[in-house]
Design a protein around this motif. Sequence first.
Motif, PDB file in Angstrom:
ATOM      1  N   GLU A 125      -9.491 -36.174 -25.166  1.00 18.20           N
ATOM      2  CA  GLU A 125      -9.223 -37.113 -24.070  1.00 18.20           C
ATOM      3  C   GLU A 125      -9.798 -38.495 -24.378  1.00 18.20           C
ATOM      4  O   GLU A 125      -9.153 -39.514 -24.119  1.00 18.20           O
ATOM      5  CB  GLU A 125      -9.802 -36.564 -22.764  1.00 18.20           C
ATOM      6  CG  GLU A 125      -9.023 -35.370 -22.223  1.00 18.20           C
ATOM      7  CD  GLU A 125      -9.591 -34.848 -20.919  1.00 18.20           C
ATOM      8  OE1 GLU A 125     -10.746 -35.199 -20.587  1.00 18.20           O
ATOM      9  OE2 GLU A 125      -8.875 -34.100 -20.220  1.00 18.20           O
ATOM     10  N   TYR A 126     -10.991 -38.522 -24.937  1.00 17.96           N
ATOM     11  CA  TYR A 126     -11.592 -39.818 -25.280  1.00 17.96           C
ATOM     12  C   TYR A 126     -10.840 -40.492 -26.428  1.00 17.96           C
ATOM     13  O   TYR A 126     -10.614 -41.701 -26.415  1.00 17.96           O
ATOM     14  CB  TYR A 126     -13.068 -39.646 -25.634  1.00 17.96           C
ATOM     15  CG  TYR A 126     -13.974 -39.848 -24.442  1.00 17.96           C
ATOM     16  CD1 TYR A 126     -14.479 -41.100 -24.136  1.00 17.96           C
ATOM     17  CD2 TYR A 126     -14.301 -38.790 -23.601  1.00 17.96           C
ATOM     18  CE1 TYR A 126     -15.297 -41.293 -23.027  1.00 17.96           C
ATOM     19  CE2 TYR A 126     -15.111 -38.969 -22.497  1.00 17.96           C
ATOM     20  CZ  TYR A 126     -15.614 -40.220 -22.211  1.00 17.96           C
ATOM     21  OH  TYR A 126     -16.408 -40.417 -21.110  1.00 17.96           O
ATOM     22  N   TYR A 146       1.865 -36.352 -22.549  1.00 16.87           N
ATOM     23  CA  TYR A 146       0.483 -36.648 -22.899  1.00 16.87           C
ATOM     24  C   TYR A 146      -0.433 -35.444 -22.685  1.00 16.87           C
ATOM     25  O   TYR A 146      -1.468 -35.321 -23.339  1.00 16.87           O
ATOM     26  CB  TYR A 146      -0.014 -37.868 -22.129  1.00 16.87           C
ATOM     27  CG  TYR A 146       0.508 -39.155 -22.708  1.00 16.87           C
ATOM     28  CD1 TYR A 146       0.110 -39.568 -23.970  1.00 16.87           C
ATOM     29  CD2 TYR A 146       1.421 -39.938 -22.023  1.00 16.87           C
ATOM     30  CE1 TYR A 146       0.600 -40.737 -24.534  1.00 16.87           C
ATOM     31  CE2 TYR A 146       1.918 -41.111 -22.573  1.00 16.87           C
ATOM     32  CZ  TYR A 146       1.503 -41.505 -23.834  1.00 16.87           C
ATOM     33  OH  TYR A 146       2.003 -42.649 -24.391  1.00 16.87           O
ATOM     34  N   SER A 147      -0.061 -34.550 -21.775  1.00 11.55           N
ATOM     35  CA  SER A 147      -0.816 -33.314 -21.605  1.00 11.55           C
ATOM     36  C   SER A 147      -0.737 -32.471 -22.880  1.00 11.55           C
ATOM     37  O   SER A 147      -1.762 -31.967 -23.374  1.00 11.55           O
ATOM     38  CB  SER A 147      -0.281 -32.516 -20.416  1.00 11.55           C
ATOM     39  OG  SER A 147      -0.895 -31.243 -20.336  1.00 11.55           O
ATOM     40  N   TRP A 148       0.457 -32.342 -23.414  1.00  9.94           N
ATOM     41  CA  TRP A 148       0.621 -31.573 -24.641  1.00  9.94           C
ATOM     42  C   TRP A 148       0.035 -32.299 -25.846  1.00  9.94           C
ATOM     43  O   TRP A 148      -0.461 -31.668 -26.778  1.00  9.94           O
ATOM     44  CB  TRP A 148       2.098 -31.244 -24.876  1.00  9.94           C
ATOM     45  CG  TRP A 148       2.545 -30.102 -24.022  1.00  9.94           C
ATOM     46  CD1 TRP A 148       3.276 -30.157 -22.883  1.00  9.94           C
ATOM     47  CD2 TRP A 148       2.261 -28.718 -24.243  1.00  9.94           C
ATOM     48  NE1 TRP A 148       3.464 -28.906 -22.359  1.00  9.94           N
ATOM     49  CE2 TRP A 148       2.862 -28.003 -23.177  1.00  9.94           C
ATOM     50  CE3 TRP A 148       1.572 -28.005 -25.224  1.00  9.94           C
ATOM     51  CZ2 TRP A 148       2.777 -26.621 -23.074  1.00  9.94           C
ATOM     52  CZ3 TRP A 148       1.495 -26.626 -25.122  1.00  9.94           C
ATOM     53  CH2 TRP A 148       2.099 -25.940 -24.060  1.00  9.94           C
ATOM     54  N   LEU A 149       0.083 -33.628 -25.828  1.00 10.19           N
ATOM     55  CA  LEU A 149      -0.523 -34.389 -26.907  1.00 10.19           C
ATOM     56  C   LEU A 149      -2.044 -34.182 -26.917  1.00 10.19           C
ATOM     57  O   LEU A 149      -2.664 -34.030 -27.979  1.00 10.19           O
ATOM     58  CB  LEU A 149      -0.194 -35.876 -26.768  1.00 10.19           C
ATOM     59  CG  LEU A 149      -0.704 -36.798 -27.890  1.00 10.19           C
ATOM     60  CD1 LEU A 149      -0.171 -36.348 -29.243  1.00 10.19           C
ATOM     61  CD2 LEU A 149      -0.314 -38.246 -27.602  1.00 10.19           C
ATOM     62  N   ILE A 153      -4.256 -32.603 -29.970  1.00 14.47           N
ATOM     63  CA  ILE A 153      -5.438 -33.237 -30.580  1.00 14.47           C
ATOM     64  C   ILE A 153      -6.645 -32.311 -30.467  1.00 14.47           C
ATOM     65  O   ILE A 153      -7.450 -32.196 -31.397  1.00 14.47           O
ATOM     66  CB  ILE A 153      -5.737 -34.591 -29.913  1.00 14.47           C
ATOM     67  CG1 ILE A 153      -4.570 -35.570 -30.141  1.00 14.47           C
ATOM     68  CG2 ILE A 153      -7.028 -35.193 -30.458  1.00 14.47           C
ATOM     69  CD1 ILE A 153      -4.704 -36.864 -29.372  1.00 14.47           C
ATOM     70  N   ALA A 154      -6.777 -31.633 -29.317  1.00 15.30           N
ATOM     71  CA  ALA A 154      -7.894 -30.697 -29.127  1.00 15.30           C
ATOM     72  C   ALA A 154      -7.821 -29.560 -30.136  1.00 15.30           C
ATOM     73  O   ALA A 154      -8.845 -29.159 -30.716  1.00 15.30           O
ATOM     74  CB  ALA A 154      -7.879 -30.145 -27.702  1.00 15.30           C
ATOM     75  N   ILE A 155      -6.619 -29.018 -30.353  1.00  9.60           N
ATOM     76  CA  ILE A 155      -6.450 -27.946 -31.342  1.00  9.60           C
ATOM     77  C   ILE A 155      -6.795 -28.449 -32.742  1.00  9.60           C
ATOM     78  O   ILE A 155      -7.444 -27.748 -33.531  1.00  9.60           O
ATOM     79  CB  ILE A 155      -5.005 -27.404 -31.294  1.00  9.60           C
ATOM     80  CG1 ILE A 155      -4.804 -26.618 -29.988  1.00  9.60           C
ATOM     81  CG2 ILE A 155      -4.709 -26.519 -32.499  1.00  9.60           C
ATOM     82  CD1 ILE A 155      -3.371 -26.202 -29.733  1.00  9.60           C
ATOM     83  N   LEU A 156      -6.391 -29.688 -33.044  1.00  5.98           N
ATOM     84  CA  LEU A 156      -6.743 -30.280 -34.338  1.00  5.98           C
ATOM     85  C   LEU A 156      -8.263 -30.400 -34.487  1.00  5.98           C
ATOM     86  O   LEU A 156      -8.816 -30.125 -35.561  1.00  5.98           O
ATOM     87  CB  LEU A 156      -6.090 -31.658 -34.478  1.00  5.98           C
ATOM     88  CG  LEU A 156      -6.347 -32.409 -35.790  1.00  5.98           C
ATOM     89  CD1 LEU A 156      -5.805 -31.611 -36.967  1.00  5.98           C
ATOM     90  CD2 LEU A 156      -5.708 -33.794 -35.745  1.00  5.98           C
ATOM     91  N   CYS A 157      -8.945 -30.776 -33.392  1.00  6.69           N
ATOM     92  CA  CYS A 157     -10.417 -30.843 -33.418  1.00  6.69           C
ATOM     93  C   CYS A 157     -11.008 -29.468 -33.699  1.00  6.69           C
ATOM     94  O   CYS A 157     -11.966 -29.343 -34.483  1.00  6.69           O
ATOM     95  CB  CYS A 157     -10.937 -31.378 -32.092  1.00  6.69           C
ATOM     96  SG  CYS A 157     -10.645 -33.134 -31.812  1.00  6.69           S
TER      97      CYS A 157
END
Length: 476
Positions: A125-126, A146-149, A153-157
């Motif tokens: 989110e940040y 943007y929810s799925w985006l 990104i969270a999964i990539l993290c």
Amino acid sequence: MSNEVGKTPSTIEAGKPVRSLTLFDGISTIVGLMVGSGIFSTAGEIQKNVGSPGFALVIWALTGLLGLTGALCYAELGTMIPGSGGEAQYLARGLGPMMVFLFNWTSIIILKPGTIAILSVATAEYMLQMVVEKSILEDKAHAVFYSWLTKGIAILCCIVVTLASSLSTKWSNRIQGVLTLGKIGALTLVICSGCYFAIFVDSSVIKENLGEPFKGSVFGFGLFAAALNHGLWAFEGWNNLNIVAGDLANPQVNLPLGIWISMTAVVALYLLTNLGYYSVLPMMAIENTSAVGIDFGLRVFGRVGGILMPILVASSTFGSALSSMVTSSEIVLLAAQTGQLPAYFNKVSPTFGTAFRAYWMQGVISCFLCLFTDFNELIMIYTFPTWIFYAACVIVLLRLRLTAPDLERPYRVWLSTPILFLIACVWLQVTSLYAEFRAVSLSFLAVLVGIPLYYLFVRPPTVKGEANSMPLMTHK
């Protein structure tokens, strides 16, 4: 982690404990693990649920007090049942092997991966709000995208955290040390610049927010429970010193003292940080953001602050995720060694010296949680079972007061402390179920699934006293 699986810092060749952690190390352990994403990502949610700055500050103080109450109960447990291990050690002593299995099972499928997922979503989110205008993110036409985006990104993290941990625990720890500076820098920046802004730039904001601090307060069981759960997440980590108590010098003194100092410091730090927010941002601005640090940075430092703050916060949350991933491997390895998981996961890489199968197991579960839940659901999924086991450990404390009154207790809390803590736990669980029935019921169901699994696949001890000699496992 070295190639010597199961060997801890407190073990030497002669098998005698080495008390290598000082009081300062103990305080650093608790503070370092407690200060993560919570103070940066939950302030808006708490404000939104209670409706006023004054009530929000009460929630922060109340959750800090509740954490302190639990920590003091753990101080008695830790000095009464010495050694490392934390919850697993206390549950084995007081409630038997099935509770130890349920704790480890829940840690593996919810607590550890849930922690990593929450921290990854906060990081995502940040990162997203750093590059995309807030007005675009709030546009309902693009909400699903943007929810799925954010999930992506969270999964990539999660993948990056898993990869970093599985390649080198040594370098993962070094990265954590560097990233810790980010969280310290971010909090210091908020507190100091907030004071400067209120005194020398514009005092109207803090007067508007705190002139009538409880104006607009709302109260509902569901809203109150949601606010408490977000606050409790921010204080998670107060139990960590018990996990390494076997390495603490003079634990009878330093364990309770370390808990008192660190908890008091973190409560003060969080309250000052929130005052920093309320000194700069209008109440509605805090309510309507999941990344209050960005809004704060933009307001105080302009575009530079809008870039600097998310970098500092993202480094903080990412570093905490790394820390959680590194410690999670112990649980999976020991569970595999004791037959609670398939032996496939009891494998340390001969090349990298890391528990790579354990890491990737936790990484996959973390990705799954990121994909199918949102941030608020993740908080509830994590908090509900966590406080079940906190309550169970305090029940052990009360049970030993009755069954082992002569047991040496270098530190002893008033009887009212564990009783009040248990009442708070029960009330929190009931209201959490009311507030977020779907997430909490799924979380509770996952815990209950462990009961038939225990009887089907884990052989109950057949030798008297074997329950208390089970290998100990840890979580966050």
